[in-house]
Enzyme design. Structure first.
Site, PDB file in Angstrom:
ATOM      1  N   LEU A 158       0.826  -1.199   0.000  1.00  0.00           N
ATOM      2  CA  LEU A 158       0.000   0.000   0.000  1.00  0.00           C
ATOM      3  C   LEU A 158       0.864   1.254   0.000  1.00  0.00           C
ATOM      4  O   LEU A 158       0.547   2.243  -0.673  1.00  0.00           O
ATOM      5  CB  LEU A 158      -0.953   0.010   1.192  1.00  0.00           C
ATOM      6  N   SER A 207      -8.086   0.742   9.441  1.00  0.00           N
ATOM      7  CA  SER A 207      -8.511  -0.587   9.014  1.00  0.00           C
ATOM      8  C   SER A 207      -9.975  -0.772   9.384  1.00  0.00           C
ATOM      9  O   SER A 207     -10.495  -0.069  10.255  1.00  0.00           O
ATOM     10  CB  SER A 207      -7.659  -1.651   9.726  1.00  0.00           C
ATOM     11  N   TYR A 265      -3.817  -6.254  16.917  1.00  0.00           N
ATOM     12  CA  TYR A 265      -3.929  -5.362  15.766  1.00  0.00           C
ATOM     13  C   TYR A 265      -5.205  -4.526  15.874  1.00  0.00           C
ATOM     14  O   TYR A 265      -5.179  -3.296  15.697  1.00  0.00           O
ATOM     15  CB  TYR A 265      -3.935  -6.191  14.487  1.00  0.00           C
ATOM     16  N   LYS A 306      -5.632  -0.396  16.316  1.00  0.00           N
ATOM     17  CA  LYS A 306      -6.344   0.426  15.340  1.00  0.00           C
ATOM     18  C   LYS A 306      -7.498   1.195  15.978  1.00  0.00           C
ATOM     19  O   LYS A 306      -7.799   2.322  15.576  1.00  0.00           O
ATOM     20  CB  LYS A 306      -6.842  -0.451  14.186  1.00  0.00           C
ATOM     21  N   THR A 309      -2.096  -7.517   0.019  1.00  0.00           N
ATOM     22  CA  THR A 309      -0.726  -7.162   0.361  1.00  0.00           C
ATOM     23  C   THR A 309      -0.046  -8.378   0.999  1.00  0.00           C
ATOM     24  O   THR A 309      -0.709  -9.352   1.369  1.00  0.00           O
ATOM     25  CB  THR A 309      -0.687  -6.002   1.367  1.00  0.00           C
TER      26      THR A 309
END
Length: 221
Positions: free
Chosen positions: A13, A126, A139, A143, A172
């Site tokens: 990205l 995200s 994660y 976020k 990705t």
């Protein structure tokens, strides 16, 4: 041209963001020195900027020469797939260090440079920053915290534009690792392309100055 700094520009990205913004911005690609980062810089006519977000104490010296900055894009991020019971405290520390603390530290150091231009701070967040994702506890937590920081920055710095971008799953290398953890074949066609997310982000950055786009949510069709 206005100047934009992109973190994590060596990744899928990040590279797409550099390509999307190269026609309209002078680019500083911030990250640990690597051949991949050099290659992205060569393709986009950008300058590399040595920076280690995992070492917040080093950030002030790394950016002390930047007096003006129009756009700061927080794209760097890490994830450690695993259910809560499988996770380790060290993974939580590593995730928060890059995804949250590094972003906060860099923003604080660059606030004077951003204020001087009435700049724009963009957080590549995200879908996990809106709703916790299974098997991505640390994660998702990072976020959610990053979204809260963006909201606080927007409220406390009215001269700046602050945008959180919440893409769905992107094709990705990080996605490949997650799909491998899930134990199924990886098909990039199932996910958003990096170029699509980069284009949506660039559109928010290049919006007219009287437009302040707080949040962008983009999902695969």
């Amino acid at each position: 041209m206005p100047t934009a700094m992109i973190t994590g520009a060596a990744g899928g990205l990040g590279s797409a963001l550099a390509e999307a913004l190269a026609p309209t911005h002078t680019l500083l690609l911030a990250g640990r020195p690597s051949d991949r980062l050099d290659a992205v810089a060569a393709r986009s006519g950008a300058t590399t900027w040595p920076l280690d977000l995992a070492d917040p104490d080093s950030i002030a010296a790394a950016v002390e020469t930047i007096d003006e900055l129009d756009v700061l894009i927080h794209n760097a991020g890490v994830s450690y797939p695993g259910r809560v019971a499988e996770s380790h405290v060290d993974e939580w520390r590593a995730t928060m260090a890059v995804n949250l603390i590094g972003a906060v530290a860099l923003t604080l150091e660059l606030l004077p440079a951003l204020r001087s231009t009435g700049g724009h701070v963009v957080f590549i967040n995200s879908g996990s920053g809106l709703r916790a994702s299974p098997s991505l506890a640390s994660y998702s937590a990072s976020k959610f915290a990053l979204r809260s920081f963006a909201d606080s920055l927007r409220a406390d710095e009215p001269s700046l534009r602050v945008t959180s971008v919440h893409p769905g799953r992107i094709a990705t290398p990080m996605q490949e690792d997650l799909v491998a953890y899930e134990g199924r074949p990886y098909d990039p066609a199932e996910f958003l392309s990096p170029q699509t997310v980069a284009k949506v982000t660039a559109d928010a950055i290049n919006a007219p100055r009287d437009a302040h786009i707080h949040e962008v949510i983009v999902r695969p069709r």
